[in-house]
Write an enzyme that holds these catalytic residues in place. Structure first.
Site, PDB file in Angstrom:
ATOM      1  CG  HIS A  61      -1.966  -1.011   1.228  1.00 39.24           C
ATOM      2  ND1 HIS A  61      -3.051  -0.950   2.072  1.00 39.24           N
ATOM      3  CD2 HIS A  61      -2.141  -2.127   0.482  1.00 39.24           C
ATOM      4  CE1 HIS A  61      -3.844  -1.975   1.848  1.00 39.24           C
ATOM      5  NE2 HIS A  61      -3.302  -2.721   0.892  1.00 39.24           N
ATOM      6  CD  GLU A  63      -2.067   4.113   3.175  1.00 38.19           C
ATOM      7  OE1 GLU A  63      -1.784   3.474   2.136  1.00 38.19           O
ATOM      8  OE2 GLU A  63      -3.194   4.110   3.680  1.00 38.19           O
ATOM      9  CB  CYS A  91      -6.529  -0.494   5.418  1.00 45.39           C
ATOM     10  SG  CYS A  91      -4.801  -1.017   5.254  1.00 45.39           S
ATOM     11  CB  CYS A  94      -1.918   1.591   6.223  1.00 46.22           C
ATOM     12  SG  CYS A  94      -1.602   0.749   4.648  1.00 46.22           S
TER      13      CYS A  94
END
Length: 157
Positions: A61, A63, A91, A94
Protein backbone atom coordinates in the site's frame (compact mmCIF):
# COMPACT_ATOMS: atom_id res chain seq x y z
CA UNK A 1 4.32 15.91 27.23
CA UNK A 2 4.64 16.38 23.48
CA UNK A 3 3.34 19.65 22.02
CA UNK A 4 0.48 19.21 19.55
CA UNK A 5 1.52 19.86 15.95
CA UNK A 6 0.78 23.20 14.35
CA UNK A 7 -1.82 22.60 11.67
CA UNK A 8 -1.22 24.59 8.52
CA UNK A 9 -4.15 24.11 6.15
CA UNK A 10 -2.27 25.65 3.21
CA UNK A 11 0.53 23.09 3.61
CA UNK A 12 -1.99 20.30 4.11
CA UNK A 13 -3.60 21.22 0.79
CA UNK A 14 -0.25 21.46 -1.00
CA UNK A 15 1.09 18.14 0.28
CA UNK A 16 -2.21 16.38 -0.39
CA UNK A 17 -2.01 17.67 -3.95
CA UNK A 18 1.27 15.75 -4.32
CA UNK A 19 -0.33 12.62 -2.81
CA UNK A 20 -3.17 12.96 -5.33
CA UNK A 21 -0.64 13.22 -8.17
CA UNK A 22 0.86 9.92 -6.99
CA UNK A 23 -2.63 8.38 -6.73
CA UNK A 24 -3.20 9.26 -10.39
CA UNK A 25 0.07 7.49 -11.20
CA UNK A 26 -1.23 4.40 -9.39
CA UNK A 27 -4.49 4.52 -11.40
CA UNK A 28 -2.54 4.80 -14.66
CA UNK A 29 -0.74 1.58 -13.68
CA UNK A 30 -4.01 -0.22 -12.91
CA UNK A 31 -3.58 0.10 -9.14
CA UNK A 32 -6.20 1.38 -6.71
CA UNK A 33 -5.50 5.13 -6.80
CA UNK A 34 -3.97 5.89 -3.43
CA UNK A 35 -0.91 8.07 -3.00
CA UNK A 36 1.08 9.03 0.08
CA UNK A 37 3.84 11.42 1.06
CA UNK A 38 5.74 11.83 4.31
CA UNK A 39 6.77 15.34 5.30
CA UNK A 40 9.43 16.44 7.77
CA UNK A 41 9.85 20.13 8.57
CA UNK A 42 8.04 21.22 5.41
CA UNK A 43 9.97 18.93 3.06
CA UNK A 44 8.77 15.72 1.43
CA UNK A 45 11.09 12.89 2.46
CA UNK A 46 9.08 9.98 0.98
CA UNK A 47 6.64 9.51 -1.91
CA UNK A 48 4.71 6.36 -2.80
CA UNK A 49 1.61 5.02 -4.49
CA UNK A 50 -0.19 1.69 -4.33
CA UNK A 51 1.83 -1.07 -6.00
CA UNK A 52 -0.02 -4.17 -4.82
CA UNK A 53 -0.57 -5.59 -8.32
CA UNK A 54 2.81 -4.56 -9.71
CA UNK A 55 4.76 -6.10 -6.84
CA UNK A 56 2.25 -8.91 -6.24
CA UNK A 57 2.41 -7.94 -2.58
CA UNK A 58 -0.72 -7.35 -0.49
CA UNK A 59 1.30 -5.10 1.84
CA UNK A 60 2.48 -2.74 -0.93
CA UNK A 61 0.00 0.00 0.00
CA UNK A 62 1.13 3.58 -0.58
CA UNK A 63 1.38 4.24 3.16
CA UNK A 64 3.51 1.16 3.87
CA UNK A 65 5.94 2.00 1.06
CA UNK A 66 6.14 5.66 2.16
CA UNK A 67 6.81 4.70 5.79
CA UNK A 68 9.69 2.46 4.73
CA UNK A 69 11.20 5.23 2.58
CA UNK A 70 10.80 7.82 5.35
CA UNK A 71 12.47 5.59 7.93
CA UNK A 72 15.38 5.08 5.56
CA UNK A 73 15.61 8.82 4.87
CA UNK A 74 15.64 9.62 8.59
CA UNK A 75 17.88 6.73 9.57
CA UNK A 76 15.41 5.87 12.32
CA UNK A 77 12.29 3.73 12.65
CA UNK A 78 10.56 6.47 14.66
CA UNK A 79 8.76 9.10 12.60
CA UNK A 80 7.46 11.23 15.50
CA UNK A 81 8.25 14.59 13.86
CA UNK A 82 6.68 13.56 10.53
CA UNK A 83 3.27 14.02 8.93
CA UNK A 84 1.99 11.34 6.58
CA UNK A 85 -0.45 12.51 3.88
CA UNK A 86 -2.58 9.87 2.16
CA UNK A 87 -5.47 10.27 -0.26
CA UNK A 88 -7.73 7.67 1.43
CA UNK A 89 -8.25 6.91 5.10
CA UNK A 90 -5.72 4.22 6.05
CA UNK A 91 -6.75 0.59 6.47
CA UNK A 92 -6.02 -1.36 9.66
CA UNK A 93 -2.69 -2.68 8.34
CA UNK A 94 -1.43 0.78 7.42
CA UNK A 95 -2.77 2.41 10.58
CA UNK A 96 -1.01 -0.25 12.64
CA UNK A 97 2.25 0.47 10.82
CA UNK A 98 1.79 4.20 11.44
CA UNK A 99 1.41 3.57 15.18
CA UNK A 100 4.44 1.26 15.23
CA UNK A 101 6.49 3.85 13.30
CA UNK A 102 5.30 6.56 15.72
CA UNK A 103 4.07 8.87 12.92
CA UNK A 104 3.24 12.18 14.57
CA UNK A 105 0.32 13.22 12.39
CA UNK A 106 -1.78 11.59 9.67
CA UNK A 107 -3.71 13.64 7.12
CA UNK A 108 -6.08 11.87 4.76
CA UNK A 109 -8.40 12.84 1.93
CA UNK A 110 -11.51 10.71 1.69
CA UNK A 111 -12.98 8.79 4.59
CA UNK A 112 -13.50 5.02 4.34
CA UNK A 113 -16.50 4.11 6.52
CA UNK A 114 -16.23 0.38 5.67
CA UNK A 115 -12.54 -0.29 6.25
CA UNK A 116 -10.92 2.93 7.48
CA UNK A 117 -8.89 2.70 10.67
CA UNK A 118 -8.56 6.43 11.41
CA UNK A 119 -12.15 6.90 12.58
CA UNK A 120 -14.14 5.41 9.68
CA UNK A 121 -14.85 1.82 10.72
CA UNK A 122 -12.52 2.00 13.75
CA UNK A 123 -9.73 4.20 15.06
CA UNK A 124 -6.43 2.41 15.55
CA UNK A 125 -4.44 5.64 15.25
CA UNK A 126 -5.77 6.84 18.60
CA UNK A 127 -6.52 3.56 20.36
CA UNK A 128 -6.23 4.13 24.12
CA UNK A 129 -4.42 0.84 24.66
CA UNK A 130 -1.48 1.73 22.41
CA UNK A 131 1.69 3.49 23.56
CA UNK A 132 1.51 5.98 20.67
CA UNK A 133 -1.38 7.96 19.23
CA UNK A 134 -1.25 9.89 15.95
CA UNK A 135 -2.91 13.25 15.47
CA UNK A 136 -5.51 12.95 12.68
CA UNK A 137 -6.83 15.44 10.14
CA UNK A 138 -9.35 14.11 7.63
CA UNK A 139 -11.17 15.53 4.64
CA UNK A 140 -8.28 17.39 2.97
CA UNK A 141 -9.10 17.64 -0.76
CA UNK A 142 -11.77 15.06 -0.01
CA UNK A 143 -13.89 15.52 -3.13
CA UNK A 144 -10.89 15.20 -5.45
CA UNK A 145 -9.78 12.01 -3.69
CA UNK A 146 -13.33 10.61 -3.78
CA UNK A 147 -13.73 11.41 -7.49
CA UNK A 148 -10.46 9.68 -8.31
CA UNK A 149 -11.52 6.48 -6.54
CA UNK A 150 -15.02 6.53 -8.00
CA UNK A 151 -13.73 7.05 -11.55
CA UNK A 152 -11.25 4.21 -11.14
CA UNK A 153 -13.82 1.71 -9.87
CA UNK A 154 -16.50 2.73 -12.37
CA UNK A 155 -14.03 2.05 -15.23
CA UNK A 156 -13.26 -1.39 -13.77
CA UNK A 157 -16.91 -2.46 -13.62
Amino acid sequence: MQEPPVIDLYSDDRFMQEALRLARKAAAQGEVPVGAVVVLEGEIIARAWNQVELLRDATAHAEMLAITQAQEAMGDRRLNPCTLYVTKEPCAMCAGAMVQARVGRVVYGVRDPKAGAAGGALNLLQHPGFNHRCEITGGVREQEARDLLQEFFSRRR
